[in-house]
Design an enzyme around this catalytic site. Sequence first.
Site, PDB file in Angstrom:
ATOM      1  N   ARG A   1       0.812  -1.218   0.000  1.00  0.00           N
ATOM      2  CA  ARG A   1       0.000   0.000   0.000  1.00  0.00           C
ATOM      3  C   ARG A   1       0.852   1.278   0.000  1.00  0.00           C
ATOM      4  O   ARG A   1       0.379   2.337   0.397  1.00  0.00           O
ATOM      5  CB  ARG A   1      -0.931  -0.005   1.216  1.00  0.00           C
TER       6      ARG A   1
ATOM      7  N   CYS B   1      -0.723  14.490 -15.229  1.00  0.00           N
ATOM      8  CA  CYS B   1      -0.336  13.537 -16.270  1.00  0.00           C
ATOM      9  C   CYS B   1       0.304  12.307 -15.637  1.00  0.00           C
ATOM     10  O   CYS B   1       0.007  11.185 -16.015  1.00  0.00           O
ATOM     11  CB  CYS B   1       0.633  14.188 -17.254  1.00  0.00           C
TER      12      CYS B   1
ATOM     13  N   SER C   1      -0.886  10.271 -19.386  1.00  0.00           N
ATOM     14  CA  SER C   1      -0.636  11.039 -20.605  1.00  0.00           C
ATOM     15  C   SER C   1       0.831  11.415 -20.637  1.00  0.00           C
ATOM     16  O   SER C   1       1.330  12.022 -19.687  1.00  0.00           O
ATOM     17  CB  SER C   1      -1.515  12.296 -20.622  1.00  0.00           C
ATOM     18  N   ALA C   2       1.523  11.049 -21.712  1.00  0.00           N
ATOM     19  CA  ALA C   2       2.974  11.210 -21.744  1.00  0.00           C
ATOM     20  C   ALA C   2       3.415  11.908 -23.019  1.00  0.00           C
ATOM     21  O   ALA C   2       3.336  11.341 -24.114  1.00  0.00           O
ATOM     22  CB  ALA C   2       3.649   9.842 -21.630  1.00  0.00           C
ATOM     23  N   ASP C   3       3.868  13.149 -22.863  1.00  0.00           N
ATOM     24  CA  ASP C   3       4.488  13.912 -23.948  1.00  0.00           C
ATOM     25  C   ASP C   3       5.909  13.373 -24.085  1.00  0.00           C
ATOM     26  O   ASP C   3       6.796  13.717 -23.310  1.00  0.00           O
ATOM     27  CB  ASP C   3       4.477  15.396 -23.581  1.00  0.00           C
TER      28      ASP C   3
ATOM     29  N   TYR D   1       3.908  14.663 -30.271  1.00  0.00           N
ATOM     30  CA  TYR D   1       3.182  15.724 -30.976  1.00  0.00           C
ATOM     31  C   TYR D   1       3.716  15.864 -32.397  1.00  0.00           C
ATOM     32  O   TYR D   1       4.912  15.667 -32.645  1.00  0.00           O
ATOM     33  CB  TYR D   1       3.304  17.056 -30.223  1.00  0.00           C
TER      34      TYR D   1
END
Length: 318
Positions: A182, A201, A222-224, A264
């Site tokens: 945990r 993110c 979410s990974a730039d 991108y």
Amino acid sequence: MLNAFDQAYHQLCEEILEIGKQKNDRTNTGTISKFGHQLRFDLSKGFPLLTTKKVSFKLIATELLWFIKGDTNIKYLLQYNNNIWNEWAFEKFVQSKDYNGPDMTDFGHRAQKDESFNLIYKDEMNQFKKRILNDDDFAKKYGDLGNVYGKQWRDWEDKYGNHYDQLKTVINQIKTNPNSRRHIVSAWNPTEIDTMALPPCHTMFQFYVQDGKLSCQLYQRSADIFLGVPFNIASYSLLTHLIAKECGLEVGEFVHTFGDAHIYSNHIEAIETQLARESYNPPTLNINSDASIFDIDYEDLEIVDYESHPAIKAPIAV
């Protein structure tokens, strides 16, 4: 040749370019995206600061210490000349009734396409930064990003108004019950997403103790890949080092698990430039203080023998 850290990152980039799917996104920039991927970094083999482009350890470390302190105001970052969160605070200001300067609608895209506007934007941003640093009332109103990472890590609030310090709790658990499953910190607080300048993110991380070593796994929704992920790798590796030292442990692995891993469309050329480069040997990290993780300063941290190729610039998607 590539060292193991750069190689893992390069392989992810190549895989996304090869099999990723084109998707539109919140910023209307467009991406090539892959869902689900995992990287593993053995932190006993060096510190995973990429060498095929220069990555600023100062920006990474000061942002992480900002999280650890529970701070959500960019003033602390600006004191270290760290500008990575500026656009989100600036956006809040230029959309307010207190702003009476030039039209800043869609400033991110316009600054990339119109050099004359870019000069105006930079001037407005510089004035904004100076006000944050020199005007406490202005900084309190427009420098704060809402209930972002630091708030959730250090002061999670439930529906009854109770406050919970996740990071301190996890560190105490690692010390007293290392085999627990945990050891988790979450930045994803569904009831407060709308109060954040940007929803997290990197959403959740978990620690694991085995054979006197501390490992960390991050789930990143979410990974730039080009701009963000090199920072995220180094940031959570640094966090693992700091907590391992706090708990009297050695470092194990940093495991990086991705949801939407994307490049991108306006980063593709930059990625290809980086992929054409060979790597250097990875650096090492020194923590030159016995202070608590909550009292560590940037000046206590040292990256040793970092050699890299030059930085590669690319626009941020706001």
